[in-house]
Scaffold this motif. Structure first.
Motif, PDB file in Angstrom:
ATOM      1  N   THR A   4       0.851  -1.216   0.157  1.00 39.17           N
ATOM      2  CA  THR A   4      -0.099   0.034   0.107  1.00 39.17           C
ATOM      3  C   THR A   4       1.093   1.270  -0.204  1.00 39.17           C
ATOM      4  O   THR A   4       1.819   1.310   0.883  1.00 39.17           O
ATOM      5  N   GLN A   6       0.914   5.198   0.309  1.00 39.35           N
ATOM      6  CA  GLN A   6       0.293   6.390   1.160  1.00 39.35           C
ATOM      7  C   GLN A   6       0.882   7.522   0.974  1.00 39.35           C
ATOM      8  O   GLN A   6       2.169   7.660   0.973  1.00 39.35           O
ATOM      9  N   LYS A  13      -1.740  14.098  -5.772  1.00 37.00           N
ATOM     10  CA  LYS A  13      -2.467  13.559  -6.650  1.00 37.00           C
ATOM     11  C   LYS A  13      -1.503  13.203  -7.875  1.00 37.00           C
ATOM     12  O   LYS A  13      -1.528  12.367  -8.818  1.00 37.00           O
ATOM     13  N   SER A  16      -0.484   9.789  -8.894  1.00 33.68           N
ATOM     14  CA  SER A  16      -1.290   8.784  -9.778  1.00 33.68           C
ATOM     15  C   SER A  16      -0.872   9.088 -11.345  1.00 33.68           C
ATOM     16  O   SER A  16      -0.745   7.944 -12.098  1.00 33.68           O
ATOM     17  N   PRO A  23      -7.421   6.445 -11.226  1.00 31.27           N
ATOM     18  CA  PRO A  23      -7.890   6.347 -10.192  1.00 31.27           C
ATOM     19  C   PRO A  23      -9.244   5.755 -10.131  1.00 31.27           C
ATOM     20  O   PRO A  23      -9.865   5.234  -9.395  1.00 31.27           O
ATOM     21  N   TYR A  40      -6.921   2.417  -6.274  1.00 38.60           N
ATOM     22  CA  TYR A  40      -7.152   3.569  -5.198  1.00 38.60           C
ATOM     23  C   TYR A  40      -8.298   3.483  -4.373  1.00 38.60           C
ATOM     24  O   TYR A  40      -9.252   3.345  -4.622  1.00 38.60           O
ATOM     25  N   CYS A  43      -7.900   9.387  -3.551  1.00 34.27           N
ATOM     26  CA  CYS A  43      -7.169   9.986  -4.558  1.00 34.27           C
ATOM     27  C   CYS A  43      -7.448  11.397  -4.778  1.00 34.27           C
ATOM     28  O   CYS A  43      -8.522  11.878  -5.523  1.00 34.27           O
ATOM     29  N   LEU A  48      -3.588  10.485  -0.786  1.00 33.21           N
ATOM     30  CA  LEU A  48      -3.502   9.448  -1.891  1.00 33.21           C
ATOM     31  C   LEU A  48      -3.299   8.066  -1.161  1.00 33.21           C
ATOM     32  O   LEU A  48      -2.471   7.867  -0.338  1.00 33.21           O
ATOM     33  N   GLU A  49      -4.099   6.842  -1.666  1.00 34.38           N
ATOM     34  CA  GLU A  49      -3.783   5.522  -1.003  1.00 34.38           C
ATOM     35  C   GLU A  49      -4.036   4.863  -2.178  1.00 34.38           C
ATOM     36  O   GLU A  49      -5.070   4.516  -2.681  1.00 34.38           O
ATOM     37  N   ALA A  50      -3.055   4.123  -2.288  1.00 35.78           N
ATOM     38  CA  ALA A  50      -3.133   2.978  -3.544  1.00 35.78           C
ATOM     39  C   ALA A  50      -2.486   1.627  -3.121  1.00 35.78           C
ATOM     40  O   ALA A  50      -1.521   1.749  -2.440  1.00 35.78           O
TER      41      ALA A  50
END
Length: 450
Positions: A4, A6, A13, A16, A23, A40, A43, A48-50
């Motif tokens: 993950t 973050q 952004k 991304s 996203p 995501y 986002c 942001l967390e992916a």
């Protein structure tokens, strides 16, 4: 197994765009039977967390292998833990970010540092928590290690033996991923794939700029290369394993220089031009070439030239060394001082130039400067398949990379006046289908034209 990513703060952004993932879409690909997914959960401009995770097929991992009936394939945890297997599965999905090659309009963010948190697991490793921290803390991370609580119906243990590792620090996305792609396999208790020379090149490529100064550099190399024959332990057989050291690795760059020097020795030049000489590594070796009396180290970068001068100064007291002369120069500006030399070298230079601009530059060399010999080396794009980066260039500044056929055709086209004989060579370990990692052409001016 999952990772993950973050980040929080202004402009996050942009990450991304570096990841080259929309996203609004779920990324889902099958990698040799194993499902790789990326999505995501947040986002925005400030958060942001992916997450990228892999659902492996353990049967696919052993299919068509000679040891497919070994029961340990069914009872070990490596297929389900973040390990060398995991990094090989996700390399293609994260290749754009890992190689720092987003769309041109987002290139400015490649070197931008964000407040990242990378969290990955489960991690199954024989390394202690302290050893894990000593791997990541020197490169700028605050390390948090957690173990899930467990509740068996019978008392075996209170906490799981697997861990989740969280790394927080200011990093570029590219550097953060490079740290993970080098150090996650180091954490692994074994590699799932055969370790050969390309593993050294992966370490050098992803470790550029940080691994050489890491306090545990030797440990990292031992862990990463521990099964390769040519880096086998060199102490006596009865020396304790932990005291043994691996043999020195031969770098592809050194093999390039060795090949170029060897070819020049057959031509016996007294004057050599090292075009795009950079920090002077090749020019320094040319200074010891038998019979050479003049070396012109031509480089457009002032900072690189200063480092080259420092390198040459350290060698100037050696009686066998011919001191190179540094020159500011470019392939696109004619300089009469470069005319009529015995040899000219472009070592890993042309791929840094926009392809449409190259013909004029080579015409200037072959028809105006007219060296007796010209040596050009450049990456072989076909070999990128071996590095599992077939969709990406080896360096962020490369404008193109050619196949062997493309390179040979281009060299023959540039010799349109038929003034030179051409010899093609490969450098580095050869693979059956992909050739050598580096390809080289030597132009030899024909006797009647000399």
């Amino acid at each position: 197994m999952q990772l993950t990513i973050q980040a929080a703060g202004e402009n996050v952004k942009a990450i991304s765009y570096l990841l080259a993932k929309n996203p609004n879409n779920l990324y889902e690909r099958s990698n040799k039977g194993h499902m790789v997914r990326f999505f995501y959960s947040k986002c925005t401009d400030t958060e942001l967390e992916a997450t990228i995770f892999v659902t492996p097929d353990p049967l696919e991992l052993i299919q068509n292998k000679s040891n497919s009936y070994d029961i340990t394939h069914y009872i070990n945890d490596r297929e389900f833990a973040v390990s060398s297997i995991f990094t090989s599965f996700i390399r293609s999905a994260l290749g754009t970010a890992l190689n720092g090659q987003p769309k041109e309009e987002y290139a400015e963010w490649v070197n931008h540092r964000f407040p990242f948190r990378f969290e990955f697991g489960p991690v199954a490793s024989s390394l202690t928590d302290q050893q894990l921290k000593e791997l990541f803390e020197p490169i700028g991370y605050e390390v948090t290690i957690t173990r899930p609580e467990i509740d068996y119906s019978i008392h075996i243990k209170d906490r799981s033996s697997v861990r989740t590792i969280s790394l927080a620090g200011m990093q570029t996305l590219q550097n953060g991923l490079r740290h993970l792609f080098v150090l996650i396999p180091v954490i692994d208790n074994y590699k799932h794939y055969f370790i050969d020379e390309k593993e050294i090149e992966k370490l050098e490529r992803y470790g550029e700029g940080w691994l050489e100064t890491h306090p545990l550099r030797d440990f990292i190399y031992r862990q990463a290369l521990r099964f390769k024959e040519i880096y086998s332990l060199v102490e006596a057989a009865n020396t304790p394993l932990e005291k043994k050291e691996p043999a020195k690795a031969v770098r592809l760059n050194d093999l390039r220089y060795e090949k170029i020097i060897g070819l020049l020795e057959t031509r016996k030049p007294s004057s050599v031009v090292d075009f795009g000489s950079g920090e002077g590594k090749l020019s320094a070796k040319l200074g010891f070439l038998n019979g050479v009396q003049e070396i012109l180290a031509v480089e457009p970068s002032q900072s690189a030239t200063l480092k080259a001068v420092e390198r040459f100064t350290k060698l100037q007291d050696d009686d066998l060394f011919t001191m190179p002369t540094t020159m500011w120069g470019s392939l696109f500006y004619f300089d009469e001082r470069l005319q009529g030399k015995d040899a000219m070298v472009l070592c890993e230079v042309i791929e840094h130039i926009d392809e449409p601009r190259l013909p004029k530059a080579l015409d200037t060399i072959l028809h105006d400067y007219q060296p007796a010999s010209l040596i050009i080396s450049t990456p072989n794009r076909e070999y990128n398949e071996v590095y599992a980066m077939e969709d990406h260039f080896r360096h962020a500044d490369h404008r193109f990379e050619w196949t062997r056929t493309e390179f040979e055709n281009w060299c023959n086209e540039r010799n349109h006046q038929n003034l030179y004989e051409l010899e093609f060579h490969g450098i580095g370990e050869e693979q059956s289908f992909y050739g050598h990692p580096t390809q080289l052409c030597m132009f030899k001016r024909k006797e009647e034209q000399s």
